[in-house]
Design a protein around this motif. Structure first.
Motif, PDB file in Angstrom:
ATOM      1  N   LEU A  34      15.682 121.987 116.653  1.00 13.25           N
ATOM      2  CA  LEU A  34      15.837 123.570 116.617  1.00 13.25           C
ATOM      3  C   LEU A  34      16.172 124.265 118.249  1.00 13.25           C
ATOM      4  O   LEU A  34      17.025 125.039 117.950  1.00 13.25           O
ATOM      5  N   GLU A  35      15.551 123.488 119.149  1.00 11.86           N
ATOM      6  CA  GLU A  35      15.943 124.132 120.436  1.00 11.86           C
ATOM      7  C   GLU A  35      17.706 123.860 120.679  1.00 11.86           C
ATOM      8  O   GLU A  35      18.333 124.891 121.148  1.00 11.86           O
ATOM      9  N   ARG A  36      18.069 122.918 120.338  1.00 10.86           N
ATOM     10  CA  ARG A  36      19.612 122.553 120.526  1.00 10.86           C
ATOM     11  C   ARG A  36      20.307 123.718 119.379  1.00 10.86           C
ATOM     12  O   ARG A  36      21.375 123.945 120.042  1.00 10.86           O
ATOM     13  N   GLN A  37      19.845 123.909 118.304  1.00 12.41           N
ATOM     14  CA  GLN A  37      20.406 124.783 117.339  1.00 12.41           C
ATOM     15  C   GLN A  37      20.418 126.229 118.114  1.00 12.41           C
ATOM     16  O   GLN A  37      21.487 127.101 117.954  1.00 12.41           O
ATOM     17  N   TYR A  38      19.414 126.656 118.574  1.00 12.97           N
ATOM     18  CA  TYR A  38      19.194 128.105 119.233  1.00 12.97           C
ATOM     19  C   TYR A  38      20.119 128.017 120.624  1.00 12.97           C
ATOM     20  O   TYR A  38      20.625 129.074 120.950  1.00 12.97           O
ATOM     21  N   GLN A  39      20.373 126.911 121.283  1.00 16.73           N
ATOM     22  CA  GLN A  39      21.006 126.875 122.539  1.00 16.73           C
ATOM     23  C   GLN A  39      22.370 127.008 122.347  1.00 16.73           C
ATOM     24  O   GLN A  39      23.065 127.628 122.861  1.00 16.73           O
ATOM     25  N   ASP A  77      13.523 114.333 116.262  1.00 22.74           N
ATOM     26  CA  ASP A  77      12.548 115.241 116.926  1.00 22.74           C
ATOM     27  C   ASP A  77      12.942 116.744 116.452  1.00 22.74           C
ATOM     28  O   ASP A  77      13.915 117.090 116.654  1.00 22.74           O
ATOM     29  N   TYR A  78      12.019 117.511 115.632  1.00 14.86           N
ATOM     30  CA  TYR A  78      12.228 118.532 115.226  1.00 14.86           C
ATOM     31  C   TYR A  78      12.317 119.581 116.062  1.00 14.86           C
ATOM     32  O   TYR A  78      13.305 120.610 115.994  1.00 14.86           O
ATOM     33  N   ALA A  79      11.304 119.647 116.921  1.00  9.49           N
ATOM     34  CA  ALA A  79      11.495 120.689 118.106  1.00  9.49           C
ATOM     35  C   ALA A  79      12.886 120.720 118.825  1.00  9.49           C
ATOM     36  O   ALA A  79      13.362 121.664 119.221  1.00  9.49           O
ATOM     37  N   GLN A  80      13.177 119.574 119.291  1.00  5.70           N
ATOM     38  CA  GLN A  80      14.344 119.430 120.204  1.00  5.70           C
ATOM     39  C   GLN A  80      15.356 119.762 119.119  1.00  5.70           C
ATOM     40  O   GLN A  80      16.435 120.328 119.892  1.00  5.70           O
ATOM     41  N   ALA A 112      20.482 122.412 111.332  1.00  8.50           N
ATOM     42  CA  ALA A 112      19.571 122.442 112.470  1.00  8.50           C
ATOM     43  C   ALA A 112      18.642 121.022 112.411  1.00  8.50           C
ATOM     44  O   ALA A 112      18.593 120.141 113.547  1.00  8.50           O
ATOM     45  N   HIS A 113      18.317 120.451 111.128  1.00  4.77           N
ATOM     46  CA  HIS A 113      17.236 119.397 110.990  1.00  4.77           C
ATOM     47  C   HIS A 113      17.512 119.065 109.650  1.00  4.77           C
ATOM     48  O   HIS A 113      17.652 120.033 108.737  1.00  4.77           O
TER      49      HIS A 113
END
Length: 353
Positions: free
Chosen positions: A220-225, A215-218, A243-244
């Motif tokens: 990126l969210e993990r990367q930012y968090q 999952d791409y959105a997840q 990130a992905h």
């Protein structure tokens, strides 16, 4: 980036020149031949002659030519711009001009590497297009984000403001952030769809870069968090690449274009980290053995050149111009990008993700 010569007098020319400083002849870049051509502004509307792009004649921001065989009003580069900012807003012309200038450098690299390059007008499904947009002045709308979607690359024109770009670079803790870097990165996403997706390269890609089906959105969210893994430098060319797999490919693709274009420029100026025999000026200006060299030759030239560039910057009191460290895993990924671009067999490689 190669150097050029004036067809009239032989004066050295650069990619962005519009006039020869020696003889005064009007100059423009011909994307068909990757060369500078002399043209007559009086023939601006005459099919059968090299003609200036409409953006050159009306706004003064383009130096690419329309070839004699074409009846187009805009050059190849400007035809790829699907959306441009409101030029009636003060400052927008200057910001847009900076984006177009760097876009032409991207396109030069794509053309010199003989990569497929068609516009959305030519191919509404797989063609390439650019949108250059500004945030809404009232601040009520969402910001224009840099990105790629199905062949359309979007850039916020604020990135062309060096003050804004540097502030963003510091806020994001990025060692490197340039307009050209954005273009090369987003083009990487486009060429992944064109050259890797649904091709025989997909399994070698997954072996090196990871499974893009996560999952791409997840991701990126993990990367930012939580940020990248602690040892990301062992596997990725940048922290964001971790990130992905799509971002890893795009960052690696951009880095490969950095390598090829910088080595091209260094060779044109006679720069080398090892002496080489003197050559004629004509050979020196119009050929480059590294442009079509094997990857091992490229990387062998690249690593000492970047060390020299950083040392030169330090001598002027600046930070590294090249803030990257290439691990064996990253070099293997770069070799795959090289192989795909040049249609070569992909090395077996090792699983790095």
């Amino acid at each position: 980036m190669q150097l050029f010569r004036c067809e009239n007098c032989g004066q050295r020319l650069y990619f962005d020149n519009t006039r020869c400083v020696h003889c005064g002849a009007h100059q423009g870049f011909d994307p068909d031949t990757l060369s500078m051509k002399v043209y007559d502004p009086a023939a601006a509307a005459s099919v059968g002659h090299y003609r200036a792009c409409t953006n050159a004649r009306q706004v003064g921001i383009c130096n690419w030519l329309i070839p004699p065989s074409s009846d187009a009003s805009y050059c190849l580069s400007c035809r790829l711009s699907m959306v441009i900012p409101d030029l009636g807003v003060p400052g927008h012309i200057e910001l847009w001009a900076s984006l177009e200038e760097e876009k032409r450098r991207l396109l030069y690299s794509l053309l010199s590497l003989k990569l497929p390059l068609v516009s959305r007008q030519q191919d509404p499904v797989n063609g390439l297009g650019f949108r250059f947009m500004a945030d809404a002045p009232d601040g009520d709308s969402e910001r224009v984000l840099i990105g790629h979607q199905d062949g359309i690359i979007t850039l916020n024109i604020a990135e062309a403001d060096p003050v804004v770009r540097e502030a963003t670079r510091r806020q994001m803790a990025e060692p490197y952030r340039t307009i050209l870097g954005h273009f090369r990165h987003e083009a990487g996403h486009y060429y992944w769809q064109l050259l890797v997706k649904d091709s025989d390269h997909i399994e070698p890609f997954r072996r090196r870069f990871g499974d893009e089906r996560q999952d791409y959105a997840q991701a990126l969210e993990r990367q930012y968090q939580i940020g990248p893994m602690a040892d990301w430098q062992q596997y990725y060319v940048s922290a964001y690449a971790s990130a992905h797999p799509w971002e890893d490919w795009a960052e690696t693709w951009a880095h490969y274009l950095h390598m090829v274009d910088t080595l091209d420029t260094a060779y044109q100026f006679g720069l080398s980290t090892a002496p080489r025999p003197a050559q004629s000026v004509e050979v020196q200006l119009n050929s480059n053995p590294y442009r079509d060299a094997g990857f091992d030759t490229l990387i062998a030239q690249w690593l000492p050149l970047t060390a020299a560039l950083n040392s030169l910057n330090h001598s002027m009191g600046y930070d590294d111009v090249y803030p990257f460290s290439l691990s064996a895993a990253v070099i293997d990924k770069l070799a795959m990008v090289h192989g795909i671009i040049h249609g070569l067999p992909i090395r077996q490689g090792v699983q790095t993700n």
